[in-house]
Design a protein around this motif. Structure first.
Motif, PDB file in Angstrom:
ATOM      1  N   UNK A  31     -62.423  68.777 -29.883  1.00  9.93           N
ATOM      2  CA  UNK A  31     -62.069  67.959 -28.702  1.00  9.93           C
ATOM      3  C   UNK A  31     -62.339  68.748 -27.415  1.00  9.93           C
ATOM      4  N   UNK A  32     -61.927  70.004 -27.414  1.00  9.37           N
ATOM      5  CA  UNK A  32     -62.081  70.844 -26.218  1.00  9.37           C
ATOM      6  C   UNK A  32     -63.563  71.081 -25.908  1.00  9.37           C
ATOM      7  N   UNK A  33     -64.326  71.439 -26.916  1.00 12.51           N
ATOM      8  CA  UNK A  33     -65.751  71.728 -26.692  1.00 12.51           C
ATOM      9  C   UNK A  33     -66.509  70.480 -26.247  1.00 12.51           C
ATOM     10  N   UNK A  34     -66.247  69.350 -26.893  1.00 15.11           N
ATOM     11  CA  UNK A  34     -66.921  68.093 -26.522  1.00 15.11           C
ATOM     12  C   UNK A  34     -66.598  67.759 -25.056  1.00 15.11           C
ATOM     13  N   UNK A  35     -65.324  67.896 -24.690  1.00 13.99           N
ATOM     14  CA  UNK A  35     -64.913  67.519 -23.324  1.00 13.99           C
ATOM     15  C   UNK A  35     -65.538  68.452 -22.298  1.00 13.99           C
ATOM     16  N   UNK A  36     -65.448  69.745 -22.559  1.00 15.56           N
ATOM     17  CA  UNK A  36     -65.939  70.714 -21.569  1.00 15.56           C
ATOM     18  C   UNK A  36     -67.430  70.517 -21.303  1.00 15.56           C
TER      19      UNK A  36
END
Ligand code: R5P
Length: 300
Positions: free
Chosen positions: A69-74
């Motif tokens: 989730x974090x990598x996709x969002x960033x």
């Protein structure tokens, strides 16, 4: 200076709201859900173009889902035109696998750091990162990185609620010296660390470094993480043998795996207090003011 927008992920929304309120920043909106097959769907609902975005997400408990989730969002923040992206990861995962202990093992700590860098972020911030063999966060990242500490905030809470005056500060292992020192400065009292040997993920042996008689004096144990609770339970046994008065525990990240909290309270601890980096029944101190203070330094 450009406008700052604060966004929270699934494990950071509560902190993002507090940061936005406290710092009077715009609070953005993200939709995160699962496709029926378990894949992650994310949509940046707010317009992030031309903004400096502070994205807050702890990567704890549901570690691998939250990492994705974090990598996709960033990565998407930059694609959608965010000018600067600050990844605030209050609980940073995989920090304890910072070395190849056995041949062929993945050094997950480094892999996560490289993944974040490749997402195109400008800075990464975290709180009380478990730095053991990597002694400084700047050695882990090639981009600017800040490791904040919540120890003073935890101590202030203990002082206000329990009226603690000069408790003896104990770090349950040698790595905890960095936090024990800060707490001892806060209370203007002495500190020591214990000796810990880890036998397995769930089993540790803790011994005193120096034999002491606390003569009924209150003791505050300070550490970065409670995971299974094994470290704290063993530390409490040692401290009780040295005639401690009330024993309190303050940690930044309470992961509280399985019955960790019950085990610790049954061991004879008066209270366990943690921050809200990972929400739990012990989360009574928010890290939001710490992050807002740091944000006020941006552009200085
Ligand atoms: C490790 O060295 C950390 O600082 C903590 O002491 C440790 O992660 C706590 O783990 P557990 O609660 O499983 O003993």
């Amino acid at each position: 200076m450009r406008k700052i927008m604060v966004l929270g992920g699934s494990c950071g929304g509560h902190i993002a709201v507090r940061i936005a309120r406290l710092g009077d920043y715009e609070l953005g909106d993200i939709e995160v859900r699962k496709f029926p097959d378990g894949e992650t769907y994310i949509r940046l609902v707010s317009n992030v173009a031309d903004k400096d975005v502070v994205y807050v997400n702890s990567i704890a408990k549901d570690v691998n889902d939250l990492l994705i989730e974090t990598l996709f969002t960033l990565e998407t923040l930059k694609e959608l035109g965010a000018k600067k992206v600050y990844a605030v990861i209050p609980y940073f995962p995989y920090a304890r696998q910072d070395e190849r202990f056995n041949p062929g093992e993945v050094v997950s700590f480094n892999v996560v750091a490289r993944m974040l860098e490749r997402a195109g972020i400008d800075e990464v911030w975290t709180i009380d990162l478990h730095l053991h063999r990597v002694e400084d966060i700047s050695k882990l990242f090639k981009i600017p990185a800040r490791n904040l500490t919540a120890v003073k905030e935890l101590c202030a809470y203990m002082k206000e609620i329990y009226r603690l005056e000069k408790p003896f500060i104990i770090g349950p292992d040698e790595e905890a010296e960095q936090w024990a020192r800060v707490a001892s400065e806060y209370f203007d009292s002495e500190y020591d660390v214990l000796e810990k040997q880890r036998l397995s993920a769930e089993k540790v042996v803790v011994k005193p470094k120096h034999i002491r008689d606390f003569k009924g004096r209150d003791v505050l144990i300070i550490d970065d993480i409670i995971s299974t609770g094994g470290t704290i339970v063993e530390a409490v046994k040692v401290i009780k043998n040295m005639n401690a008065g009330d024993i309190y525990v303050a940690v930044t990240h309470a992961l509280l795996v399985k019955n960790a909290l019950t085990k610790i309270l049954k061991a004879g601890v008066k209270d366990v207090v943690s921050t809200d980096t990972v929400l739990s029944p012990t989360s009574r101190v928010t890290v939001a003011p710490l992050i807002v203070r740091e944000l006020s330094k941006i552009g200085e």
